[in-house]
Scaffold this motif. Structure first.
Motif, PDB file in Angstrom:
ATOM      1  N   ILE A  29      37.047  65.150  35.053  1.00  0.00           N
ATOM      2  CA  ILE A  29      36.161  64.204  35.715  1.00  0.00           C
ATOM      3  C   ILE A  29      35.955  62.974  34.840  1.00  0.00           C
ATOM      4  N   GLY A  30      35.862  63.179  33.523  1.00  0.00           N
ATOM      5  CA  GLY A  30      35.696  62.061  32.605  1.00  0.00           C
ATOM      6  C   GLY A  30      36.880  61.108  32.661  1.00  0.00           C
ATOM      7  N   SER A  31      38.097  61.655  32.703  1.00  0.00           N
ATOM      8  CA  SER A  31      39.278  60.785  32.777  1.00  0.00           C
ATOM      9  C   SER A  31      39.333  60.065  34.121  1.00  0.00           C
ATOM     10  N   LEU A  32      38.895  60.709  35.188  1.00  0.00           N
ATOM     11  CA  LEU A  32      38.849  60.042  36.492  1.00  0.00           C
ATOM     12  C   LEU A  32      37.817  58.923  36.492  1.00  0.00           C
ATOM     13  N   ARG A  33      36.677  59.154  35.861  1.00  0.00           N
ATOM     14  CA  ARG A  33      35.646  58.108  35.766  1.00  0.00           C
ATOM     15  C   ARG A  33      36.163  56.911  34.980  1.00  0.00           C
ATOM     16  N   ASP A  34      36.886  57.175  33.888  1.00  0.00           N
ATOM     17  CA  ASP A  34      37.470  56.083  33.102  1.00  0.00           C
ATOM     18  C   ASP A  34      38.465  55.282  33.938  1.00  0.00           C
ATOM     19  N   TRP A  35      39.276  55.981  34.714  1.00  0.00           N
ATOM     20  CA  TRP A  35      40.278  55.324  35.563  1.00  0.00           C
ATOM     21  C   TRP A  35      39.593  54.465  36.627  1.00  0.00           C
ATOM     22  N   ILE A  36      38.549  55.000  37.244  1.00  0.00           N
ATOM     23  CA  ILE A  36      37.814  54.263  38.270  1.00  0.00           C
ATOM     24  C   ILE A  36      37.160  53.025  37.667  1.00  0.00           C
ATOM     25  N   THR A  37      36.613  53.154  36.455  1.00  0.00           N
ATOM     26  CA  THR A  37      36.013  52.006  35.781  1.00  0.00           C
ATOM     27  C   THR A  37      37.055  50.920  35.536  1.00  0.00           C
ATOM     28  N   ALA A  38      38.238  51.310  35.069  1.00  0.00           N
ATOM     29  CA  ALA A  38      39.314  50.343  34.829  1.00  0.00           C
ATOM     30  C   ALA A  38      39.739  49.675  36.137  1.00  0.00           C
ATOM     31  N   LEU A  39      39.827  50.430  37.213  1.00  0.00           N
ATOM     32  CA  LEU A  39      40.190  49.860  38.511  1.00  0.00           C
ATOM     33  C   LEU A  39      39.112  48.901  39.014  1.00  0.00           C
ATOM     34  N   ASP A  40      37.849  49.258  38.820  1.00  0.00           N
ATOM     35  CA  ASP A  40      36.753  48.374  39.218  1.00  0.00           C
ATOM     36  C   ASP A  40      36.810  47.054  38.449  1.00  0.00           C
ATOM     37  N   GLU A  41      37.096  47.136  37.149  1.00  0.00           N
ATOM     38  CA  GLU A  41      37.196  45.921  36.342  1.00  0.00           C
ATOM     39  C   GLU A  41      38.379  45.058  36.789  1.00  0.00           C
ATOM     40  N   GLU A  42      39.506  45.693  37.075  1.00  0.00           N
ATOM     41  CA  GLU A  42      40.678  44.953  37.558  1.00  0.00           C
ATOM     42  C   GLU A  42      40.392  44.308  38.905  1.00  0.00           C
ATOM     43  N   ASN A  43      39.715  45.043  39.768  1.00  0.00           N
ATOM     44  CA  ASN A  43      39.351  44.528  41.087  1.00  0.00           C
ATOM     45  C   ASN A  43      38.450  43.301  40.961  1.00  0.00           C
ATOM     46  N   ALA A  44      37.461  43.382  40.065  1.00  0.00           N
ATOM     47  CA  ALA A  44      36.551  42.256  39.858  1.00  0.00           C
ATOM     48  C   ALA A  44      37.308  41.047  39.320  1.00  0.00           C
ATOM     49  N   ALA A  45      38.255  41.270  38.398  1.00  0.00           N
ATOM     50  CA  ALA A  45      39.042  40.174  37.843  1.00  0.00           C
ATOM     51  C   ALA A  45      39.914  39.533  38.925  1.00  0.00           C
ATOM     52  N   LEU A  46      40.499  40.348  39.775  1.00  0.00           N
ATOM     53  CA  LEU A  46      41.327  39.814  40.862  1.00  0.00           C
ATOM     54  C   LEU A  46      40.497  38.996  41.837  1.00  0.00           C
ATOM     55  N   ARG A  47      39.300  39.479  42.144  1.00  0.00           N
ATOM     56  CA  ARG A  47      38.432  38.744  43.066  1.00  0.00           C
ATOM     57  C   ARG A  47      37.954  37.431  42.457  1.00  0.00           C
ATOM     58  N   ALA A  48      37.766  37.403  41.147  1.00  0.00           N
ATOM     59  CA  ALA A  48      37.314  36.198  40.468  1.00  0.00           C
ATOM     60  C   ALA A  48      38.469  35.214  40.252  1.00  0.00           C
ATOM     61  N   GLY A  49      39.698  35.683  40.443  1.00  0.00           N
ATOM     62  CA  GLY A  49      40.858  34.818  40.269  1.00  0.00           C
ATOM     63  C   GLY A  49      41.244  34.611  38.825  1.00  0.00           C
ATOM     64  N   SER A  50      40.771  35.472  37.932  1.00  0.00           N
ATOM     65  CA  SER A  50      41.072  35.297  36.527  1.00  0.00           C
ATOM     66  C   SER A  50      42.309  36.072  36.078  1.00  0.00           C
TER      67      SER A  50
END
Length: 56
Positions: A29-50
């Motif tokens: 579960i910890g590794s899945l949470r880390d993966w989800i956090t990384a995906l959320d950060e990537e998603n936010a960066a893509l939405r911001a256009g950075s």
């Protein structure tokens, strides 16, 4: 009318075997949470256009 019912606790928690230890489950579960956090950060960066991926 009198009804007599005998019941058994066949499916109680003590009779259900644990296939994974608590530590193994938490590690997964910890590794899945880390993966989800990384995906959320990537998603936010893509939405911001950075990210270069945001511009195709």
């Amino acid at each position: 009318m009198l009804i007599h019912v005998d019941a058994f606790d066949w499916n109680g928690p003590r009779r259900i075997p644990h296939l994974f230890s608590r530590e193994a489950g938490e590690a997964s579960i910890g590794s899945l949470r880390d993966w989800i956090t990384a995906l959320d950060e990537e998603n936010a960066a893509l939405r911001a256009g950075s990210s270069p991926l945001a511009h195709g």
